[in-house]
Design a protein around this motif. Structure first.
Motif, PDB file in Angstrom:
ATOM      1  N   ASP A 194       0.802  -1.214   0.000  1.00  0.00           N
ATOM      2  CA  ASP A 194       0.000   0.000   0.000  1.00  0.00           C
ATOM      3  C   ASP A 194       0.839   1.270   0.000  1.00  0.00           C
ATOM      4  O   ASP A 194       0.551   2.226  -0.708  1.00  0.00           O
ATOM      5  CB  ASP A 194      -0.936   0.006   1.213  1.00  0.00           C
ATOM      6  CG  ASP A 194      -2.167  -0.850   0.959  1.00  0.00           C
ATOM      7  OD1 ASP A 194      -2.271  -1.381  -0.156  1.00  0.00           O
ATOM      8  OD2 ASP A 194      -2.990  -0.974   1.871  1.00  0.00           O
ATOM      9  N   THR A 305       2.335   0.711   9.477  1.00  0.00           N
ATOM     10  CA  THR A 305       1.131   0.559  10.295  1.00  0.00           C
ATOM     11  C   THR A 305       0.522  -0.793  10.045  1.00  0.00           C
ATOM     12  O   THR A 305       0.807  -1.421   9.056  1.00  0.00           O
ATOM     13  CB  THR A 305       0.091   1.638   9.938  1.00  0.00           C
ATOM     14  OG1 THR A 305       0.098   1.811   8.544  1.00  0.00           O
ATOM     15  CG2 THR A 305       0.410   2.914  10.626  1.00  0.00           C
TER      16      THR A 305
ATOM     17  N   PHE B  80      -6.056   4.637   1.635  1.00  0.00           N
ATOM     18  CA  PHE B  80      -6.016   3.189   1.799  1.00  0.00           C
ATOM     19  C   PHE B  80      -6.562   2.767   3.160  1.00  0.00           C
ATOM     20  O   PHE B  80      -6.518   3.531   4.123  1.00  0.00           O
ATOM     21  CB  PHE B  80      -4.573   2.690   1.692  1.00  0.00           C
ATOM     22  CG  PHE B  80      -3.981   2.856   0.324  1.00  0.00           C
ATOM     23  CD1 PHE B  80      -3.954   1.796  -0.556  1.00  0.00           C
ATOM     24  CD2 PHE B  80      -3.445   4.068  -0.072  1.00  0.00           C
ATOM     25  CE1 PHE B  80      -3.402   1.936  -1.808  1.00  0.00           C
ATOM     26  CE2 PHE B  80      -2.887   4.222  -1.326  1.00  0.00           C
ATOM     27  CZ  PHE B  80      -2.868   3.151  -2.200  1.00  0.00           C
ATOM     28  N   GLN B  81      -7.018   1.533   3.189  1.00  0.00           N
ATOM     29  CA  GLN B  81      -7.502   0.974   4.446  1.00  0.00           C
ATOM     30  C   GLN B  81      -6.394   0.958   5.500  1.00  0.00           C
ATOM     31  O   GLN B  81      -6.611   1.246   6.659  1.00  0.00           O
ATOM     32  CB  GLN B  81      -8.003  -0.446   4.204  1.00  0.00           C
ATOM     33  CG  GLN B  81      -8.476  -1.131   5.457  1.00  0.00           C
ATOM     34  CD  GLN B  81      -8.948  -2.550   5.176  1.00  0.00           C
ATOM     35  OE1 GLN B  81      -8.928  -3.007   4.048  1.00  0.00           O
ATOM     36  NE2 GLN B  81      -9.379  -3.228   6.207  1.00  0.00           N
ATOM     37  N   SER B  82      -5.190   0.635   5.047  1.00  0.00           N
ATOM     38  CA  SER B  82      -4.072   0.558   5.989  1.00  0.00           C
ATOM     39  C   SER B  82      -3.444   1.930   6.223  1.00  0.00           C
ATOM     40  O   SER B  82      -2.371   2.021   6.794  1.00  0.00           O
ATOM     41  CB  SER B  82      -3.018  -0.393   5.441  1.00  0.00           C
ATOM     42  OG  SER B  82      -2.511   0.122   4.226  1.00  0.00           O
ATOM     43  N   TYR B  83      -4.066   2.978   5.713  1.00  0.00           N
ATOM     44  CA  TYR B  83      -3.575   4.363   5.763  1.00  0.00           C
ATOM     45  C   TYR B  83      -2.372   4.561   4.846  1.00  0.00           C
ATOM     46  O   TYR B  83      -2.280   5.559   4.166  1.00  0.00           O
ATOM     47  CB  TYR B  83      -3.201   4.820   7.175  1.00  0.00           C
ATOM     48  CG  TYR B  83      -4.219   4.453   8.230  1.00  0.00           C
ATOM     49  CD1 TYR B  83      -5.576   4.541   7.967  1.00  0.00           C
ATOM     50  CD2 TYR B  83      -3.821   4.005   9.474  1.00  0.00           C
ATOM     51  CE1 TYR B  83      -6.524   4.203   8.916  1.00  0.00           C
ATOM     52  CE2 TYR B  83      -4.757   3.659  10.440  1.00  0.00           C
ATOM     53  CZ  TYR B  83      -6.108   3.763  10.143  1.00  0.00           C
ATOM     54  OH  TYR B  83      -7.027   3.412  11.082  1.00  0.00           O
TER      55      TYR B  83
END
Ligand code: ATP
Ligand code: MG
Lengths: 305, 357
Positions: A194, A305, B80-83
């Motif tokens: 991500d 995270t 994003f979901q995970s930041y």
């Protein structure tokens, strides 16, 4: 039926017993550990004492008649010889060359292997693993021919050919690359996609993502690899010994080997002194970096995270 | 900016991520992609962002095909979901990163980051690292980073699913308000149908990589085009049972063992004479009454405001909502009244609606 020993008394008693047992158990562990490192400590002590004495039969400089004495700085006289500084510099160059070479190439290669899809990726990965399994001794002759070939090339020859520091560094870098690539790939694999995607969407190029976003995440891994490569470059013997002649391009371990002569009597105390001299930077280095070095085994990078 | 997906397909070997998706998003519209896990929402979103290259089909931004355009040239912002914050950078650097890449001058960058951060209510946290923030604050940073470059398209991939329920609620309305104020075309991926229903102008329901329905929330709710959509949208979910619809004395009867209701002709007509069809009715459209279909209470689940009651009719089960003060018990016999103006009919073979095509 009344009893004088209440449950509370019993509890205290048991607690004491338990505490005593714990102290006992841990002291056994310490005693065993201390006993097992005694030979190593004695070895180091002996080494250090030997470097300052004419002779060492036991831990003390004692001669055959039992006379104590013979302290000297004679064994350290090599420090006045410019040659030692020359070979130390050579050692340093090889070590730093490996840090930079292996660090740079393997972090790029591992990024590609971990993040990009291209044909031959799987094959390449298994191949590097197999290459890593080869003992470098078996490759010496082949490498000699390669270095000889490089020697004949116009610009590269004088820098990376046979009997050059560059050549030695080049060979050692390539021998360590499989390890480095696999190690770094492990660190890259642990990073989430991500963050990388976010950076691409933010407008970064792939190279910038690698440099500004990904590399900072795997700093612990990179540092561990750098330390590892420094140590292996600093104490390299086989490759420099095989592919250099004379002291011009020798490094410390090779210099050490040259002190041990087959014909003339060897001054073992001087050998010990040179050995200690080579060891000092490593020890200092290790004291400051052991924590990072350990992270290489624990998988390293703390994810975001 | 208007976005159009035409036959958009993504395959990895045999794995199908998205399967010929066709939809168009108007300028300023807020569209939700809704579907269960693994249905291809993220895949579609990443194709729009330019991270994945489509296997087939086209993506158009304002009539312009952007299949080959690099992500950085698309001017989209993504959350994003995970930041996906950059942990080694401060909040300021995180939000400012897109501007830094655009080579925006220092002073302007300072101003724009501060403005966005203030808008997100994190103006006082600019010097912190992401690890020193709460989940909600991190999410705001991520949102700020997506907004700071003033994108023409905002993409959200389940941005709220890592937050606790209460925070999710407030962030939900905040995102919606922001989007309306800024008027940025947005795609919002979620598997939470309440989120989709409350936020979106239109909802694209997906299943197994295929687009099942694309409609405004009310239409999706009242006129589901497939069995899947009917069952997926709405909570508690719609009741289904197999019935046969026949015309008798001018009335359309939906019947099964122990069940016989008259349905309005406009709906009944489309389901009649087809043998077995699937009748769907939402729990809120079935009420307890003095007379009607009789059944026996099978399970009572208190939901707080209502009790969710599982009533057995023959071998079918119907969930209804009832007033907890009625103190219904398992085994009680009840009579149910069906609001037949809301019944749905589906073809059991194709699972398509017989009413809305
Ligand atoms: N890089 C990939 N390689 C192979 N298959 C993939 C890849 N990415 C996704 N898939 C597959 O494509 C399908 C759709 O995945 P996708 O991530 O789009 O689902 P999703 O709707 O976002 O689900 P979730 O709600 O769990 O995030 C899944 O079956 C998944 O296994
Ligand atoms: Mg997803």
């Amino acid at each position: 039926m009344a009893t004088t020993v209440g449950p509370k008394g019993y509890g205290v008693e048991a607690g004491r017993l338990y505490a005593a047992r714990r102290v006992f158990n841990s002291s056994i562990a310490y005693i065993l550990l201390v006993i097992s490192i005694i030979p190593i400590v004695i070895g180091y002590a002996w080494l250090i004492i030997a470097t300052f004495s004419y002779r060492t039969e036991g831990l003390l400089p004692i001669d055959a008649d039992g006379n104590v004495g013979g302290w000297t700085l004679r064994n350290w006289a090599f420090l006045n010889d410019p040659a030692i500084w020359h070979v130390t510099l050579n050692s340093l160059v090889i070590a730093l060359g490996m840090v930079i070479g292996v660090g740079f190439v393997s972090s790029l290669a591992a990024y590609a292997l971990s993040r990009m899809n291209f044909s031959g990726r799987k094959g390449f990965l298994s191949l590097t693993l197999i290459l890593h399994a080869f003992p470098s001794v078996t490759l010496l002759i082949a490498i000699f021919f390669v270095l000889n070939f490089i020697s004949k090339l116009p610009a590269l020859g004088p820098r990376f050919g046979y009997n050059t520091l560059g050549g030695v560094a080049l060979v050692m870098i390539s021998l360590d690359l499989p390890l480095g690539v696999w190690l770094m790939k492990g660190f890259f694999d642990n990073l989430s996609w991500d963050m990388e995607r976010a950076a691409l969407i933010d407008g970064a190029s792939r190279f910038r993502v690698w440099w500004e976003i990904i590399l900072p995440q795997i700093k612990p891994g990179l540092a561990a690899l750098a330390i590892f490569e420094f140590l292996s470059g600093w104490s390299a013997f086989l490759i420099p010994f095989t592919f250099t002649v004379g002291t011009r391009v020798a490094n410390l371990p090779v210099y050490l080997r040259q002190l041990i002569s087959d014909t003339a009597p060897t001054n073992w105390n001087q050998v010990a002194a040179v050995g200690l001299f080579q060891l000092i930077p490593v020890l200092v280095f290790f004291i400051f970096t052991q924590e990072m070095l350990l992270s290489i085994y624990s998988g390293g990078a703390k994810g975001g995270t | 900016m208007k976005v159009e997906l035409e036959n958009l397909t993504k395959r990895w070997g045999d794995v199908v991520g998205a399967d010929s998706i066709n939809l168009e998003i108007q300028d300023g519209e807020f569209v939700a992609f809704l579907g269960p896990s693994g249905c291809g929402k993220t895949t579609t979103l990443l194709m729009v962002a330019g991270i994945y290259k489509p296997t087939e089909g086209f993506i158009r931004f304002d009539e312009r095909i952007v299949n080959q355009m690099a992500p950085k040239d698309r001017n989209v912002g993504m959350v994003f979901q995970s930041y996906a914050l950059y942990p080694h950078m401060t909040v300021f650097q995180n939000i400012g990163y897109p501007l830094k890449l655009k080579k925006v001058p220092k002073e302007e960058m300072q101003k724009r980051v501060q403005r966005v951060a203030d808008m997100m209510g994190i103006g006082h946290l600019l010097d912190r690292k992401p690890a020193q923030l709460s989940g909600g604050q991190q999410q705001r940073v991520a949102l700020g980073r997506a907004l700071v470059k003033e994108p023409q398209l905002l993409l959200f991939d389940e941005p709220l699913s890592n937050l606790d329920a209460r925070l999710r609620l407030s962030m939900r309305s905040e995102i919606k308000r922001l989007q309306m104020e800024l008027g940025i075309t947005s795609i919002y991926v979620t598997h939470d149908q309440v989120e989709a229903m409350t936020m979106a102008d239109r909802i694209a329901v997906m299943k197994d990589g295929r687009l099942q329905a694309y409609a405004p929330p009310e239409e999706l709710y009242d006129q589901p085009r497939t069995l899947f959509v009917a069952g997926f949208v709405g909570n508690p979910p719609m009741n289904f049972m197999e019935v046969e619809v026949d015309r008798e004395n001018g009335d359309y009867h939906a019947r099964r063992e122990g069940f016989d209701v008259v349905v309005p002709p406009d709906r009944g007509e489309k389901a009649a004479g087809r043998g077995k069809v699937i009748l769907g009715i939402r729990p809120e459209d079935v009420t307890l009454a003095d007379e009607g279909v009789s059944g026996e209470i099978y399970v009572v689940e208190p939901l707080g405001r209502d009790d969710l009651i599982d009533v057995r009719i023959g071998d079918a089960h119907v969930h209804i909502l009832a007033d907890p003060t009625l103190r219904l018990k398992i085994g009680d016999n009840v009579k149910l009244k069906f609001n037949t103006h809301k019944v749905q009919f589906f073809d059991p073979a194709t699972e398509d609606s017989l009413l809305w095509t």
